[in-house]
Write an enzyme that holds these catalytic residues in place. Structure first.
Site, short mmCIF file in Angstrom:
data_model
loop_
_atom_site.label_atom_id
_atom_site.label_comp_id
_atom_site.label_asym_id
_atom_site.label_seq_id
_atom_site.Cartn_x
_atom_site.Cartn_y
_atom_site.Cartn_z
N TYR A 218 0.82 -1.22 0.00
CA TYR A 218 0.00 0.00 0.00
C TYR A 218 0.85 1.27 0.00
CZ TYR A 218 -4.68 1.91 0.09
OH TYR A 218 -5.85 2.51 -0.28
N GLU B 140 2.14 6.09 -7.19
CA GLU B 140 1.10 6.97 -7.73
C GLU B 140 1.51 8.44 -7.55
OE1 GLU B 140 -2.76 5.99 -6.09
OE2 GLU B 140 -2.45 3.87 -6.46
C1 LIG Z 1 -14.56 11.71 -2.15
C2 LIG Z 1 -13.38 11.38 -3.00
C3 LIG Z 1 -12.19 11.11 -2.19
C4 LIG Z 1 -11.02 10.82 -3.05
C5 LIG Z 1 -9.81 10.71 -2.25
C6 LIG Z 1 -8.71 10.22 -3.06
C7 LIG Z 1 -7.59 9.87 -2.19
C8 LIG Z 1 -6.68 9.02 -2.92
C9 LIG Z 1 -6.01 8.02 -2.04
C10 LIG Z 1 -5.34 7.02 -2.85
C11 LIG Z 1 -5.08 5.77 -2.11
C12 LIG Z 1 -5.24 4.58 -3.05
C13 LIG Z 1 -3.96 3.92 -3.21
C14 LIG Z 1 -4.09 2.58 -3.89
O1 LIG Z 1 -4.49 2.79 -5.22
C15 LIG Z 1 -2.78 1.95 -3.84
C16 LIG Z 1 -2.85 0.48 -4.03
O2 LIG Z 1 -3.84 -0.15 -4.23
S1 LIG Z 1 -1.36 -0.28 -3.87
C17 LIG Z 1 -1.66 -1.96 -3.83
C18 LIG Z 1 -2.03 -2.44 -2.45
N1 LIG Z 1 -3.39 -2.12 -2.21
C19 LIG Z 1 -4.14 -2.75 -1.30
O3 LIG Z 1 -3.71 -3.63 -0.60
C20 LIG Z 1 -5.56 -2.34 -1.17
C21 LIG Z 1 -6.48 -3.35 -1.78
N2 LIG Z 1 -7.86 -2.94 -1.60
C22 LIG Z 1 -8.59 -3.26 -0.53
O4 LIG Z 1 -8.19 -3.97 0.36
C23 LIG Z 1 -10.02 -2.73 -0.49
O5 LIG Z 1 -10.29 -2.08 -1.65
C24 LIG Z 1 -10.32 -1.85 0.73
C25 LIG Z 1 -11.62 -1.07 0.51
C26 LIG Z 1 -9.18 -0.88 0.98
C27 LIG Z 1 -10.51 -2.76 1.96
O6 LIG Z 1 -11.42 -3.79 1.71
P1 LIG Z 1 -12.68 -4.12 2.64
O7 LIG Z 1 -13.11 -2.93 3.43
O8 LIG Z 1 -13.73 -4.75 1.82
O9 LIG Z 1 -12.10 -5.13 3.73
P2 LIG Z 1 -12.13 -6.70 3.74
O10 LIG Z 1 -11.41 -7.25 2.58
O11 LIG Z 1 -11.65 -7.11 5.09
O12 LIG Z 1 -13.68 -7.09 3.59
C28 LIG Z 1 -14.62 -6.83 4.63
C29 LIG Z 1 -15.76 -7.85 4.55
O13 LIG Z 1 -16.47 -7.71 3.33
C30 LIG Z 1 -16.34 -8.89 2.56
N3 LIG Z 1 -16.16 -8.49 1.18
C31 LIG Z 1 -15.61 -7.32 0.76
N4 LIG Z 1 -15.58 -7.30 -0.57
C32 LIG Z 1 -16.11 -8.47 -0.98
C33 LIG Z 1 -16.33 -9.05 -2.26
N5 LIG Z 1 -16.01 -8.39 -3.39
N6 LIG Z 1 -16.88 -10.28 -2.32
C34 LIG Z 1 -17.21 -10.96 -1.20
N7 LIG Z 1 -17.02 -10.47 0.04
C35 LIG Z 1 -16.47 -9.24 0.13
C36 LIG Z 1 -15.16 -9.61 3.11
O14 LIG Z 1 -15.21 -10.99 2.89
C37 LIG Z 1 -15.23 -9.26 4.56
O15 LIG Z 1 -16.23 -10.05 5.18
P3 LIG Z 1 -15.87 -10.94 6.45
O16 LIG Z 1 -15.28 -10.00 7.46
O17 LIG Z 1 -17.14 -11.57 6.86
O18 LIG Z 1 -14.88 -11.95 5.94
#
Ligand SMILES: CCCCCCCCCCCCC[C@@H](O)CC(=O)SCCNC(=O)CCNC(=O)[C@H](O)C(C)(C)COP(=O)(O)OP(=O)(O)OC[C@H]1O[C@@H](n2cnc3c(N)ncnc32)[C@H](O)[C@@H]1OP(=O)(O)O
Length: 373
Positions: free
Chosen positions: A297, A304
């Protein structure tokens, strides 16, 4: 004056003519009687002062006749017997006043000759207790289920999420494998050509990723909308505004690092979600999904930020997306200025999502530990 019990002695006696065969069994809460009489007519079953009185016209051991019997129960019973005549027999259920196991059926010690155990329904006390417990568990389960609102679309939602995750997994796997193979074959030269060979697939995956905002907003997945908005908007600004609209950016090495870091997490995240959809867990995959974001991250946001900084000069020079303010200001605001402000938001976004992912990781591993104890 004769007492009720003395009177019963008269009724209950087997001296009475034409008594049918009666089979009995008990549970903690009820008594079952099965009267061996067929083609029953003029049936009358009543309970008064814990004595059951039975009269009916029917075909029994002594041919077609009127049959009668009375039984004084050992313990108090409710005086509302439930009975049903079939072509072959009459079934009677009597509720006990207190839920308890009786040592025999009748008040009198000597068993009436017409009475015998019903071995089809017979249970001893411990088996009946087991049966009672099973019934109670069943009732508790049904009442719990009726309290939890039934989700009719559960399977449909799961099917949709599974397909969504599968498509994203295939897309990002294609990107990751393609870039890795090109890196091995072309070495550093592959950095400068990444956009032209990968962009279409990345566009597809990142447009589709808008569903990641819609899913929590519609309650399809239980997570916050804000982290998803930061994630999707953050990536799409880089992909569509910085790389997509500036040809000068498309052959820079930074594209390789941004795309590689993005796809590296997704080839673990999406299969992890797919397994969640089918209630399966692969511990190694869970660990990878909730761990490798730690280096990826910050590196991703750094890559970026480098892309944004490199694009500033190009936006200044080309005046692309500049905003011309109307009279009397007559000023032009360069998009580069907006991007500089955006840079601050990027690091704010990094902080918010880093903390979110850290909490998700802690929640996941803490819950798991508690479950295994
Ligand atoms: C208003 C405008 C504002 C604009 C602001 C702009 C700011 C810019 C900031 C830029 C930052 C972005 C940088 C980024 O681009 C860099 C990178 O990506 S580098 C590479 C590394 N990146 C990562 O590791 C991030 C990957 N992404 C994520 O992890 C997710 O997108 C995130 C939202 C960050 C977190 O995911 P989530 O909140 O969903 O957490 P969990 O994975 O723990 O899920 C929670 C529970 O939901 C279930 N779930 C979620 N999605 C699904 C799905 N698609 N299908 C099935 N189930 C899903 C998951 O199973 C969990 O349930 P449980 O707890 O019961 O297991």
């Amino acid at each position: 004056m004769k007492s009720t019990r003395e009177l019963c002695g008269l009724f209950c006696s087997e001296m009475q003519t034409l008594t049918p065969r009666v089979y009995w069994a008990q549970r903690h809460k009820e008594i079952y009687l099965r009267v061996d009489l067929s083609d029953v007519q003029d049936l009358d079953v009543s309970i008064k002062e814990h004595i059951l009185h039975f009269t009916a016209q029917g075909h029994g051991a002594k041919g077609s006749n009127e049959y009668k019997f009375s039984l004084e129960f050992l313990e108090p019973v409710k005086d509302e017997p439930v009975f049903k005549a079939t072509q072959r027999e009459v079934n009677i259920t009597v509720q006990k006043v207190e839920s308890q196991w009786w040592e025999r059926l009748t008040w009198q010690l000597k068993k009436p000759v017409f009475l015998a155990p019903d071995f089809d329904r017979w249970l001893d006390e411990s088996d009946a207790e087991l049966e009672l417990k099973e019934k109670e568990d069943q009732i508790t389960k049904v009442s719990m289920e009726s309290r939890v609102p039934h989700d009719h679309f559960h399977n449909l939602k799961r099917g949709y999420l599974f397909m969504y995750n599968l498509v994203q997994f295939l897309g990002f796997s294609w990107i990751f494998v393609n870039m890795t193979v090109r890196l091995f074959i072309l070495g550093q030269d592959s950095f400068y050509d990444t956009f032209h060979s990968i962009a279409d697939m990345m566009y597809f995956c990142q447009i589709l990723a808008v569903a990641e905002i819609v899913n929590p907003a519609m309650g399809l997945v239980k997570t916050g909308v804000i982290p998803a908005v930061i994630q999707v908007v953050g990536r799409n600004v880089i992909l569509f505004v910085i790389f997509g609209s500036l040809e000068e950016m498309q052959n820079k090495a930074v594209v390789f690092f941004v795309f590689y870091l993005w796809s590296m997490i997704e080839i673990f995240r999406y299969p992890f979600y797919m397994l969640c959809c089918i209630d399966t867990e692969w511990k190694t995959l869970t660990w990878l999904r909730y761990t490798i974001w730690m280096p990826l991250y910050p590196l991703g946001v750094l890559a970026e930020a480098v892309a944004v900084v490199q694009s500033l000069a190009i936006f200044n020079e080309t005046r692309l997306f500049s905003i011309n303010l109307p009279w009397p200001l007559r000023m032009s605001i360069s998009f580069a200025l907006i991007l500089q402000i955006y840079l601050v938001f990027m690091f704010l976004g990094l902080f918010i999502n880093f903390r979110h992912l850290f909490n998700q990781r802690r929640k996941r591993f803490r819950t798991k530990k508690r479950k295994t104890n």
